[in-house]
Design an enzyme around this catalytic site. Structure first.
Site, PDB file in Angstrom:
ATOM      1  N   GLU A 360      45.946  50.065  27.586  1.00 35.18           N
ATOM      2  CA  GLU A 360      46.760  48.884  27.289  1.00 35.18           C
ATOM      3  C   GLU A 360      47.568  49.104  26.017  1.00 35.18           C
ATOM      4  O   GLU A 360      48.676  48.584  25.878  1.00 35.18           O
ATOM      5  CB  GLU A 360      45.879  47.640  27.153  1.00 35.18           C
ATOM      6  CG  GLU A 360      46.681  46.338  27.140  1.00 35.18           C
ATOM      7  CD  GLU A 360      45.816  45.099  27.286  1.00 35.18           C
ATOM      8  OE1 GLU A 360      45.841  44.489  28.374  1.00 35.18           O
ATOM      9  OE2 GLU A 360      45.121  44.746  26.318  1.00 35.18           O
ATOM     10  N   HIS A 391      26.071  62.977  39.233  1.00 37.11           N
ATOM     11  CA  HIS A 391      25.781  62.791  40.660  1.00 37.11           C
ATOM     12  C   HIS A 391      26.908  62.044  41.373  1.00 37.11           C
ATOM     13  O   HIS A 391      26.725  61.594  42.505  1.00 37.11           O
ATOM     14  CB  HIS A 391      24.459  62.043  40.824  1.00 37.11           C
ATOM     15  CG  HIS A 391      23.294  62.789  40.257  1.00 37.11           C
ATOM     16  ND1 HIS A 391      22.625  63.772  40.949  1.00 37.11           N
ATOM     17  CD2 HIS A 391      22.705  62.721  39.031  1.00 37.11           C
ATOM     18  CE1 HIS A 391      21.658  64.268  40.189  1.00 37.11           C
ATOM     19  NE2 HIS A 391      21.684  63.653  39.024  1.00 37.11           N
ATOM     20  N   LYS A 519      51.188  37.643  35.448  1.00 38.31           N
ATOM     21  CA  LYS A 519      50.610  36.299  35.299  1.00 38.31           C
ATOM     22  C   LYS A 519      51.635  35.231  35.676  1.00 38.31           C
ATOM     23  O   LYS A 519      51.309  34.229  36.319  1.00 38.31           O
ATOM     24  CB  LYS A 519      50.158  36.077  33.849  1.00 38.31           C
ATOM     25  CG  LYS A 519      49.037  36.992  33.377  1.00 38.31           C
ATOM     26  CD  LYS A 519      48.751  36.709  31.899  1.00 38.31           C
ATOM     27  CE  LYS A 519      47.746  37.673  31.320  1.00 38.31           C
ATOM     28  NZ  LYS A 519      47.544  37.459  29.877  1.00 38.31           N
TER      29      LYS A 519
END
Length: 556
Positions: A360, A391, A519
């Site tokens: 960001e 893993h 937004k």
């Protein structure tokens, strides 16, 4: 490029051109050859500072590369920019703000910025008073019962940092008059909150609404839901909201309008970026977990790195080295993905925290002067607790086609501190810690040296699909132990690494305009999904089609 460079005196050629020349010259150089050529390579390419050891010897660098990286930093006026950061200059150029997260960890007796220090410590003292009251069982809900659960409602910097630190320092949880549990809620869809509310009693639950702007829809929608939950159980009385909510924001008037009592309002400032805010009252959940002394140790560790960053030459300056190694890998070796691999389960959320801090901040394509960037900026940052990652995706690191740089992080000591809870299992747990450390060292060794790390007898008849090319660069950060002070140091190292890289790329790391427009578009679509509006004509065909399915107008 290298041939043309040779025609000019070295000092007249830009560091970037010289670094490109060094890439061409050493294109086939392997890390194992660097170690063979320098017997004392670890001593030459590692730094010890306070409770930290930073080993960067397993990078594909030489002294010549380092010299040119330092020269690049000088041409970008890095020292000047560091001075600007640690002043009250408006280094956040697009929002015309300073970026003074460093001020949040200034000691109370710091004399250089007396008014600033006083402001910060006034709010911290107010937070500490609430912490003491809750810990002592003196803070009561609307029915007079003692608070036993605290839920932090926030998103982004108001969630990732506090949650990461609270989990990382679980061994340092303080004893309280009654058991106290701290929870975190961030997702806007309500699923996280719904699961949690089933486990809580309204009478003994306190909510922190943590929002710098006090306007973030994710946070306020969750806050409104818990308000309804409380009022349904306890009644619609002013004392319910006043007793069961604490607000942390820059907007006192919005908190008051929402109903939060003035004594329960903790303030921060617009010069604190959300992803840099855990040192402020946004860190309230941290202080509730590890106590006031623990929180102050966290601040002290970060401040120690602030001093190191300002007062240490580039050659021994850990954040500068971290940043320049990233520049070398990303911009010259074309390694555009970076894995963060802590070998301690308590650092479970550290990679997620760094994703926001780095991507960001430096995920930008426009320079401070408004021109397009000249170099690639932030790489993809990802990661997982090392033993689990082994893993999951280490196969790709060892034998895939992607070049990846890595940070290995591990504490030297564990299960021998005063805060260790499980004394009866100490010996077995110490063995497990050593198991994690041995895996940490083994993986970084294999990534660097490849087949060279294998036994020669084993290698002799080894099929190609079992072989390792190596030459994947990595740093190793060792902490004396994972405690509030060392974690404060670790976080601040990465904060300043991000700033140094922003200077090299000439971008502003303190804004996030890319987040804002999505937004706004969501605000335009919400009335359509709620049935208050039905005009889809301005939308693209894909969005129109998806909305029709969501509204049940066509089959999915």
């Amino acid at each position: 490029m290298s041939k043309s460079i040779e025609k000019f005196p070295k000092e007249l050629v830009s560091p970037i051109a010289q670094l490109h020349s060094l890439v061409e010259k050493n294109s086939k150089l392997h890390i194992k050859e660097l170690f063979a050529a320098e017997q004392d390579r670890f001593q030459n390419y590692s730094v010890k500072f306070d409770q930290l050891v930073f080993d960067y010897s397993k990078h594909r660098i030489t002294k010549s590369v380092l010299e040119q990286l330092f020269a690049l930093a000088k041409t970008k006026q890095l020292t000047h920019w560091i001075e600007r950061l640690f002043s009250q200059d408006k280094v956040n150029c697009t929002e015309q703000r300073a970026a003074m997260h460093w001020a949040l960890r200034l000691p109370s007796e710091y004399s250089k910025f007396p008014e600033l220090t006083k402001q910060v410590h006034n709010q911290l003292q107010r937070m500490y008073a609430l912490v003491e009251k809750i810990h002592a069982g003196q803070y009561r809900g609307a029915t007079g019962e003692v608070i036993q659960d605290v839920v932090n409602i926030g998103v982004g910097g108001s969630d990732l940092g506090p949650q990461m630190v609270t989990h990382a320092l679980c061994d340092f949880k303080v004893k309280t008059a009654k058991p106290l549990n701290v929870h975190f809620v961030s997702t806007m869809d309500g699923s996280q909150l719904s699961d949690l509310l089933h486990q809580l009693r309204p009478e003994t639950t306190l909510f922190i609404i943590s929002s710098k702007s006090f306007g973030t829809i994710d946070t306020l929608s969750n806050a409104q839901t818990v308000r309804q939950w409380l009022e349904k159980a306890l009644g619609k009385h002013d004392r319910v909201v006043k007793s069961h909510f604490i607000g942390v924001s820059t907007k006192a008037e919005k908190m008051t309008e929402w109903g939060i009592a003035p004594d329960n309002q903790l303030l921060l400032w617009d010069w604190v970026g959300g992803r840099y805010s855990l040192w402020s009252c946004i860190g309230f959940p941290i202080a509730l977990t590890i106590g006031i002394d623990g929180f102050q140790q966290l601040l002290a560790g970060a401040h120690a790195v602030d001093e190191h960053f300002q007062n240490t030459g580039f050659e021994q300056n850990i954040p500068v080295l971290m940043a320049l190694l990233g520049i070398w890998n990303n911009n010259f070796l074309n390694i555009q993905t970076h894995a963060v691999l802590p070998y301690d389960g308590r650092l479970k959320y550290f990679a997620a925290y760094l994703q926001q801090l780095e991507m960001e901040s430096n995920g930008k394509s426009v320079q401070r002067d408004g021109q397009k960037v000249e170099l690639d900026t932030c790489p993809i940052v990802w990661g997982e607790v090392g033993p689990n990652a082994q893993h999951a995706f280490y196969q790709l690191l060892h034998q895939g086609t992607q070049a990846v740089s890595c940070d290995f992080i591990a504490p030297i000591q564990r299960y021998n501190a005063d805060h260790f809870t499980y004394v009866e299992n100490a010996e077995a747990l110490i063995e497990q810690h050593h198991l994690a450390l041995s895996n940490c060292l083994a993986q970084s060794r294999l990534l660097a040296f490849g087949n060279e790390a294998l036994d020669s007898a084993e290698l002799k008849n080894l099929p190609i699909y079992k072989q390792y090319e190596g030459n994947q660069p990595s740093s190793t950060l060792l902490l004396k132990e994972l405690n509030p002070y060392s974690l404060g140091m670790l976080i601040a190292l990465y904060e300043h690494k991000v700033f140094v890289q922003s200077v090299i790329w000439n971008i502003n790391p303190f804004d996030q305009w890319g987040v804002e427009k999505g937004k706004q578009i969501a605000d335009q679509l919400l009335p359509i999904l709620n049935g208050a509006q039905n005009d889809l004509s301005t939308l693209d065909a894909s969005t129109r089609g998806l909305i029709k399915i969501l509204l049940g107008k066509v089959d999915g």
